[in-house]
Scaffold this motif. Structure first.
Motif, PDB file in Angstrom:
ATOM      1  N   ILE A  60      54.640 -20.559   8.630  1.00 21.23           N
ATOM      2  CA  ILE A  60      54.058 -19.426   7.900  1.00 21.23           C
ATOM      3  C   ILE A  60      52.529 -19.512   7.909  1.00 21.23           C
ATOM      4  O   ILE A  60      51.842 -18.515   8.148  1.00 21.23           O
ATOM      5  CB  ILE A  60      54.582 -19.386   6.445  1.00 21.23           C
ATOM      6  N   THR A  61      52.008 -20.690   7.666  1.00 20.20           N
ATOM      7  CA  THR A  61      50.554 -20.879   7.624  1.00 20.20           C
ATOM      8  C   THR A  61      49.916 -20.562   8.968  1.00 20.20           C
ATOM      9  O   THR A  61      48.888 -19.884   9.043  1.00 20.20           O
ATOM     10  CB  THR A  61      50.220 -22.322   7.190  1.00 20.20           C
ATOM     11  N   ARG A  62      50.532 -21.033  10.036  1.00 20.43           N
ATOM     12  CA  ARG A  62      49.995 -20.776  11.375  1.00 20.43           C
ATOM     13  C   ARG A  62      50.022 -19.276  11.692  1.00 20.43           C
ATOM     14  O   ARG A  62      49.059 -18.727  12.215  1.00 20.43           O
ATOM     15  CB  ARG A  62      50.768 -21.571  12.429  1.00 20.43           C
ATOM     16  N   ALA A  63      51.109 -18.609  11.357  1.00 17.11           N
ATOM     17  CA  ALA A  63      51.206 -17.164  11.601  1.00 17.11           C
ATOM     18  C   ALA A  63      50.214 -16.402  10.739  1.00 17.11           C
ATOM     19  O   ALA A  63      49.601 -15.428  11.200  1.00 17.11           O
ATOM     20  CB  ALA A  63      52.628 -16.680  11.339  1.00 17.11           C
ATOM     21  N   ALA A  64      50.036 -16.828   9.494  1.00 12.42           N
ATOM     22  CA  ALA A  64      49.068 -16.173   8.616  1.00 12.42           C
ATOM     23  C   ALA A  64      47.662 -16.285   9.196  1.00 12.42           C
ATOM     24  O   ALA A  64      46.876 -15.333   9.130  1.00 12.42           O
ATOM     25  CB  ALA A  64      49.121 -16.791   7.217  1.00 12.42           C
ATOM     26  N   LEU A  65      47.355 -17.424   9.787  1.00 12.49           N
ATOM     27  CA  LEU A  65      46.047 -17.604  10.402  1.00 12.49           C
ATOM     28  C   LEU A  65      45.873 -16.697  11.617  1.00 12.49           C
ATOM     29  O   LEU A  65      44.790 -16.180  11.874  1.00 12.49           O
ATOM     30  CB  LEU A  65      45.855 -19.069  10.800  1.00 12.49           C
ATOM     31  N   LEU A  66      46.943 -16.448  12.345  1.00 12.89           N
ATOM     32  CA  LEU A  66      46.881 -15.656  13.577  1.00 12.89           C
ATOM     33  C   LEU A  66      47.103 -14.158  13.363  1.00 12.89           C
ATOM     34  O   LEU A  66      47.014 -13.382  14.313  1.00 12.89           O
ATOM     35  CB  LEU A  66      47.920 -16.184  14.576  1.00 12.89           C
ATOM     36  N   HIS A  67      47.369 -13.738  12.139  1.00 14.09           N
ATOM     37  CA  HIS A  67      47.774 -12.344  11.901  1.00 14.09           C
ATOM     38  C   HIS A  67      46.730 -11.312  12.349  1.00 14.09           C
ATOM     39  O   HIS A  67      47.081 -10.200  12.711  1.00 14.09           O
ATOM     40  CB  HIS A  67      48.166 -12.120  10.433  1.00 14.09           C
ATOM     41  N   LYS A  97      49.478 -15.663  23.990  1.00 12.20           N
ATOM     42  CA  LYS A  97      48.738 -16.090  25.177  1.00 12.20           C
ATOM     43  C   LYS A  97      48.213 -17.521  25.015  1.00 12.20           C
ATOM     44  O   LYS A  97      48.196 -18.286  25.976  1.00 12.20           O
ATOM     45  CB  LYS A  97      47.569 -15.125  25.424  1.00 12.20           C
ATOM     46  N   TYR A  98      47.813 -17.890  23.804  1.00 17.30           N
ATOM     47  CA  TYR A  98      47.178 -19.182  23.588  1.00 17.30           C
ATOM     48  C   TYR A  98      48.017 -20.193  22.798  1.00 17.30           C
ATOM     49  O   TYR A  98      47.726 -21.386  22.821  1.00 17.30           O
ATOM     50  CB  TYR A  98      45.841 -18.992  22.871  1.00 17.30           C
ATOM     51  N   PHE A  99      49.043 -19.717  22.084  1.00 17.37           N
ATOM     52  CA  PHE A  99      49.824 -20.600  21.220  1.00 17.37           C
ATOM     53  C   PHE A  99      51.312 -20.289  21.346  1.00 17.37           C
ATOM     54  O   PHE A  99      51.695 -19.166  21.656  1.00 17.37           O
ATOM     55  CB  PHE A  99      49.392 -20.443  19.755  1.00 17.37           C
ATOM     56  N   GLU A 100      52.129 -21.278  21.054  1.00 14.41           N
ATOM     57  CA  GLU A 100      53.573 -21.095  21.065  1.00 14.41           C
ATOM     58  C   GLU A 100      54.004 -20.567  19.694  1.00 14.41           C
ATOM     59  O   GLU A 100      53.593 -21.106  18.662  1.00 14.41           O
ATOM     60  CB  GLU A 100      54.252 -22.437  21.346  1.00 14.41           C
ATOM     61  N   LEU A 101      54.819 -19.513  19.706  1.00 11.32           N
ATOM     62  CA  LEU A 101      55.263 -18.898  18.456  1.00 11.32           C
ATOM     63  C   LEU A 101      56.787 -18.863  18.394  1.00 11.32           C
ATOM     64  O   LEU A 101      57.445 -18.664  19.410  1.00 11.32           O
ATOM     65  CB  LEU A 101      54.753 -17.456  18.351  1.00 11.32           C
ATOM     66  N   ASN A 102      57.325 -18.981  17.183  1.00 14.32           N
ATOM     67  CA  ASN A 102      58.761 -18.781  16.990  1.00 14.32           C
ATOM     68  C   ASN A 102      59.000 -17.344  16.501  1.00 14.32           C
ATOM     69  O   ASN A 102      58.046 -16.587  16.272  1.00 14.32           O
ATOM     70  CB  ASN A 102      59.341 -19.837  16.033  1.00 14.32           C
ATOM     71  N   ASP A 103      60.258 -16.958  16.348  1.00 11.45           N
ATOM     72  CA  ASP A 103      60.597 -15.583  15.943  1.00 11.45           C
ATOM     73  C   ASP A 103      60.002 -15.217  14.587  1.00 11.45           C
ATOM     74  O   ASP A 103      59.529 -14.091  14.388  1.00 11.45           O
ATOM     75  CB  ASP A 103      62.112 -15.388  15.902  1.00 11.45           C
ATOM     76  N   LEU A 104      60.024 -16.160  13.668  1.00 10.58           N
ATOM     77  CA  LEU A 104      59.457 -15.926  12.337  1.00 10.58           C
ATOM     78  C   LEU A 104      57.971 -15.606  12.442  1.00 10.58           C
ATOM     79  O   LEU A 104      57.494 -14.618  11.868  1.00 10.58           O
ATOM     80  CB  LEU A 104      59.668 -17.155  11.451  1.00 10.58           C
ATOM     81  N   GLN A 105      57.238 -16.398  13.194  1.00  5.32           N
ATOM     82  CA  GLN A 105      55.803 -16.185  13.339  1.00  5.32           C
ATOM     83  C   GLN A 105      55.495 -14.853  14.011  1.00  5.32           C
ATOM     84  O   GLN A 105      54.581 -14.144  13.604  1.00  5.32           O
ATOM     85  CB  GLN A 105      55.183 -17.334  14.133  1.00  5.32           C
ATOM     86  N   GLU A 106      56.275 -14.505  15.020  1.00  6.31           N
ATOM     87  CA  GLU A 106      56.070 -13.223  15.693  1.00  6.31           C
ATOM     88  C   GLU A 106      56.264 -12.068  14.720  1.00  6.31           C
ATOM     89  O   GLU A 106      55.460 -11.139  14.682  1.00  6.31           O
ATOM     90  CB  GLU A 106      57.024 -13.081  16.884  1.00  6.31           C
ATOM     91  N   ASN A 107      57.315 -12.130  13.902  1.00  5.48           N
ATOM     92  CA  ASN A 107      57.555 -11.050  12.945  1.00  5.48           C
ATOM     93  C   ASN A 107      56.468 -10.993  11.879  1.00  5.48           C
ATOM     94  O   ASN A 107      56.052  -9.901  11.470  1.00  5.48           O
ATOM     95  CB  ASN A 107      58.934 -11.179  12.286  1.00  5.48           C
ATOM     96  N   ILE A 108      55.980 -12.127  11.445  1.00  8.18           N
ATOM     97  CA  ILE A 108      54.890 -12.151  10.466  1.00  8.18           C
ATOM     98  C   ILE A 108      53.676 -11.410  11.014  1.00  8.18           C
ATOM     99  O   ILE A 108      53.088 -10.571  10.332  1.00  8.18           O
ATOM    100  CB  ILE A 108      54.520 -13.604  10.080  1.00  8.18           C
ATOM    101  N   ILE A 109      53.321 -11.698  12.251  1.00  9.63           N
ATOM    102  CA  ILE A 109      52.113 -11.106  12.842  1.00  9.63           C
ATOM    103  C   ILE A 109      52.287  -9.605  13.074  1.00  9.63           C
ATOM    104  O   ILE A 109      51.426  -8.811  12.689  1.00  9.63           O
ATOM    105  CB  ILE A 109      51.735 -11.835  14.149  1.00  9.63           C
ATOM    106  N   VAL A 110      53.413  -9.183  13.670  1.00 10.89           N
ATOM    107  CA  VAL A 110      53.562  -7.758  14.009  1.00 10.89           C
ATOM    108  C   VAL A 110      53.840  -6.878  12.790  1.00 10.89           C
ATOM    109  O   VAL A 110      53.586  -5.678  12.829  1.00 10.89           O
ATOM    110  CB  VAL A 110      54.639  -7.500  15.094  1.00 10.89           C
ATOM    111  N   SER A 111      54.341  -7.474  11.706  1.00  8.93           N
ATOM    112  CA  SER A 111      54.707  -6.642  10.547  1.00  8.93           C
ATOM    113  C   SER A 111      53.735  -6.742   9.377  1.00  8.93           C
ATOM    114  O   SER A 111      53.971  -6.134   8.335  1.00  8.93           O
ATOM    115  CB  SER A 111      56.113  -7.026  10.060  1.00  8.93           C
ATOM    116  N   HIS A 112      52.637  -7.458   9.537  1.00  7.68           N
ATOM    117  CA  HIS A 112      51.767  -7.697   8.376  1.00  7.68           C
ATOM    118  C   HIS A 112      51.081  -6.430   7.852  1.00  7.68           C
ATOM    119  O   HIS A 112      50.576  -6.438   6.738  1.00  7.68           O
ATOM    120  CB  HIS A 112      50.738  -8.799   8.679  1.00  7.68           C
TER     121      HIS A 112
END
Length: 165
Positions: A60-67, A97-112
């Motif tokens: 969650i923290t990593r996705a929040a940083l990348l949002h 492109k620069y980091f490996e993401l899981n499904d949770l992280q992808e959804n966090i970023i696209v839906s924020h």
């Protein structure tokens, strides 16, 4: 944040914050501060809440940083209104492109940007980042951008009044 938690937080995100491309967000203005600063603030509050809730706070923290991992030049062909909904798409492309993401992280970023954009958060963690981002954005707009605009208007009005005399 205690020193131990601060080290843990930095350990989770160190590869992102030291990445050359991500560091360039420090040059992008966002809510009156840099996009880097905004993303760090969202990540910190998300980390604290997710850790307290005993959720997967690392993802969650990593996705929040990348949002908001996008650059203004990538969106210059869109109007201001479309930028709101387009930037999560660009952020996910840059992040993958620069980091490996899981499904949770992808959804966090696209839906924020829900509900402004129609991509629905699928996970409770996505809802958390969406809410934290809104709260942080509101604070930053009030704290940094509003005072900047107020200062500019004050100078403008002062100049107009002194020119009239």
């Amino acid at each position: 944040m205690s020193l131990d938690k601060n080290y843990e937080f930095l350990d989770i995100i160190h590869d992102i914050i030291y990445h050359e491309k991500f560091k360039q967000l420090d040059l992008e203005l966002h809510h009156g501060i840099s996009r880097y600063g905004h993303s760090m603030r969202v990540a910190k509050y998300t980390y604290k809440i997710a850790k307290f809730m005993n959720w997967d706070y690392e993802s969650i923290t990593r996705a929040a940083l990348l949002h908001d991992f996008f650059f203004d030049v990538q969106l210059e062909n869109y109007g201001k209104a479309k930028t709101w909904c387009k930037h999560p798409e660009v952020a996910i492309i840059n992040s993958k492109k620069y980091f490996e993401l899981n499904d949770l992280q992808e959804n966090i970023i696209v839906s924020h940007m829900f509900p402004s954009c129609k991509i629905l958060p699928k996970y409770k963690e996505s809802w958390l980042v969406t809410c934290v981002d809104k709260c942080v954005s509101f604070y930053e707009m009030y704290r940094f951008k509003a005072s900047l605009v107020l200062g500019i208007w004050t100078i403008f009005l002062f100049n107009m009044l002194t020119l009239q005399k």
